[in-house]
Design a protein around this motif. Structure first.
Motif, PDB file in Angstrom:
ATOM      1  N   HIS A 160    -129.753  89.195 -60.886  1.00 53.35           N
ATOM      2  CA  HIS A 160    -129.656  90.214 -61.933  1.00 53.35           C
ATOM      3  C   HIS A 160    -128.420  91.094 -61.769  1.00 53.35           C
ATOM      4  O   HIS A 160    -128.370  92.208 -62.275  1.00 53.35           O
ATOM      5  CB  HIS A 160    -130.914  91.089 -61.940  1.00 53.35           C
ATOM      6  CG  HIS A 160    -132.171  90.319 -62.150  1.00 53.35           C
ATOM      7  ND1 HIS A 160    -132.460  89.680 -63.332  1.00 53.35           N
ATOM      8  CD2 HIS A 160    -133.198  90.043 -61.315  1.00 53.35           C
ATOM      9  CE1 HIS A 160    -133.628  89.060 -63.218  1.00 53.35           C
ATOM     10  NE2 HIS A 160    -134.089  89.267 -62.009  1.00 53.35           N
ATOM     11  N   SER A 161    -127.435  90.606 -61.058  1.00 51.34           N
ATOM     12  CA  SER A 161    -126.220  91.375 -60.774  1.00 51.34           C
ATOM     13  C   SER A 161    -125.448  91.677 -62.058  1.00 51.34           C
ATOM     14  O   SER A 161    -125.271  90.807 -62.906  1.00 51.34           O
ATOM     15  CB  SER A 161    -125.326  90.596 -59.812  1.00 51.34           C
ATOM     16  OG  SER A 161    -124.107  91.273 -59.626  1.00 51.34           O
ATOM     17  N   SER A 162    -124.981  92.913 -62.162  1.00 51.58           N
ATOM     18  CA  SER A 162    -124.161  93.293 -63.316  1.00 51.58           C
ATOM     19  C   SER A 162    -122.712  92.849 -63.131  1.00 51.58           C
ATOM     20  O   SER A 162    -121.949  92.810 -64.075  1.00 51.58           O
ATOM     21  CB  SER A 162    -124.188  94.813 -63.499  1.00 51.58           C
ATOM     22  OG  SER A 162    -123.547  95.457 -62.408  1.00 51.58           O
ATOM     23  N   GLY A 163    -122.349  92.557 -61.877  1.00 51.08           N
ATOM     24  CA  GLY A 163    -120.951  92.271 -61.566  1.00 51.08           C
ATOM     25  C   GLY A 163    -120.218  93.584 -61.403  1.00 51.08           C
ATOM     26  O   GLY A 163    -120.728  94.645 -61.747  1.00 51.08           O
ATOM     27  N   ASP A 164    -119.028  93.533 -60.864  1.00 51.63           N
ATOM     28  CA  ASP A 164    -118.229  94.737 -60.650  1.00 51.63           C
ATOM     29  C   ASP A 164    -117.704  95.214 -62.004  1.00 51.63           C
ATOM     30  O   ASP A 164    -116.854  94.555 -62.601  1.00 51.63           O
ATOM     31  CB  ASP A 164    -117.056  94.411 -59.716  1.00 51.63           C
ATOM     32  CG  ASP A 164    -116.940  95.368 -58.571  1.00 51.63           C
ATOM     33  OD1 ASP A 164    -117.858  96.191 -58.373  1.00 51.63           O
ATOM     34  OD2 ASP A 164    -115.927  95.306 -57.861  1.00 51.63           O
ATOM     35  N   ARG A 165    -118.209  96.349 -62.487  1.00 53.07           N
ATOM     36  CA  ARG A 165    -117.814  96.859 -63.802  1.00 53.07           C
ATOM     37  C   ARG A 165    -117.167  98.229 -63.666  1.00 53.07           C
ATOM     38  O   ARG A 165    -117.629  99.074 -62.923  1.00 53.07           O
ATOM     39  CB  ARG A 165    -119.040  96.936 -64.713  1.00 53.07           C
ATOM     40  CG  ARG A 165    -119.622  95.544 -64.967  1.00 53.07           C
ATOM     41  CD  ARG A 165    -120.851  95.529 -65.840  1.00 53.07           C
ATOM     42  NE  ARG A 165    -120.763  96.409 -66.972  1.00 53.07           N
ATOM     43  CZ  ARG A 165    -121.804  97.107 -67.427  1.00 53.07           C
ATOM     44  NH1 ARG A 165    -122.972  97.019 -66.854  1.00 53.07           N
ATOM     45  NH2 ARG A 165    -121.661  97.901 -68.463  1.00 53.07           N
ATOM     46  N   SER A 166    -116.114  98.443 -64.435  1.00 55.93           N
ATOM     47  CA  SER A 166    -115.386  99.710 -64.408  1.00 55.93           C
ATOM     48  C   SER A 166    -116.073 100.760 -65.269  1.00 55.93           C
ATOM     49  O   SER A 166    -116.568 100.457 -66.354  1.00 55.93           O
ATOM     50  CB  SER A 166    -113.960  99.522 -64.926  1.00 55.93           C
ATOM     51  OG  SER A 166    -113.241  98.689 -64.056  1.00 55.93           O
ATOM     52  N   PHE A 167    -116.063 101.993 -64.781  1.00 53.70           N
ATOM     53  CA  PHE A 167    -116.566 103.130 -65.543  1.00 53.70           C
ATOM     54  C   PHE A 167    -115.528 103.512 -66.595  1.00 53.70           C
ATOM     55  O   PHE A 167    -114.325 103.399 -66.370  1.00 53.70           O
ATOM     56  CB  PHE A 167    -116.776 104.339 -64.625  1.00 53.70           C
ATOM     57  CG  PHE A 167    -118.023 104.290 -63.792  1.00 53.70           C
ATOM     58  CD1 PHE A 167    -119.061 105.176 -64.032  1.00 53.70           C
ATOM     59  CD2 PHE A 167    -118.158 103.388 -62.751  1.00 53.70           C
ATOM     60  CE1 PHE A 167    -120.206 105.160 -63.255  1.00 53.70           C
ATOM     61  CE2 PHE A 167    -119.290 103.353 -61.967  1.00 53.70           C
ATOM     62  CZ  PHE A 167    -120.326 104.245 -62.213  1.00 53.70           C
ATOM     63  N   ALA A 168    -116.004 104.021 -67.714  1.00 49.98           N
ATOM     64  CA  ALA A 168    -115.119 104.602 -68.728  1.00 49.98           C
ATOM     65  C   ALA A 168    -115.036 106.096 -68.446  1.00 49.98           C
ATOM     66  O   ALA A 168    -115.945 106.678 -67.865  1.00 49.98           O
ATOM     67  CB  ALA A 168    -115.685 104.359 -70.122  1.00 49.98           C
TER      68      ALA A 168
END
Length: 160
Positions: A111-119
């Protein structure tokens, strides 16, 4: 011609087609690079220090600290994670890169979201929607960078 009349050719062709389909990994069918053993081991070796509870100051070094929280108590559905970064003088700073990866430790990768950048919002807050898709233990790994260099890695563990 006798080979084609008795159906053996069709069976052989079907077998070869199934064999080819099975040799393609699920990650490759989605256009993603599958992680090899070396990359998986390196990911496990990276240390993310446990962060204090939401709303508390977290010193990230270089004269800065962050405060993180959520728009509501994490539960099934989407929750917005908010991070604010301040100098030791209390001035908000938006010159950092902030990324997060939400996952269930007991089902690592499922269920990993993956490395995602914040806005960055107009108010100078770093914001990121996070999907909580099932009950259980969750972990959010936070990475903060400055000028392309990692200056802090922390994690927040919680249960839904």
């Amino acid at each position: 011609m006798a080979f084609m009349k008795n159906g053996s050719f069709t069976v052989l062709l079907s077998f070869l087609l199934i064999l080819c389909l099975l040799s393609v990994s699920p990650a490759e069918t989605r256009g993603q690079k599958s992680m090899g053993a070396r990359e998986a081991k390196a990911e496990e070796a990276t240390v993310y220090v446990p962060m204090p509870e939401p709303g508390k100051k977290v010193v990230i070094g270089n004269g800065y600290y962050l405060v993180y929280g959520f728009d509501k108590k994490p539960k099934l559905g989407t929750v917005i994670m908010k991070v604010e970064i301040f100098s030791t003088e209390g001035r908000k700073d938006t010159s950092f890169g902030v990324k997060a990866n939400a996952d269930m430790p007991s089902m690592r990768g499922a269920h990993s979201s993956g490395d995602r950048s914040f806005a960055v919002s107009r108010r100078g807050d770093y914001v990121l929607p996070i999907s909580i898709v099932m009950p259980g233990d969750w972990e959010i790994k936070l990475t903060v960078t400055k000028d392309g260099k990692i200056i802090y890695r922390g994690r927040h563990d919680f249960n839904v």
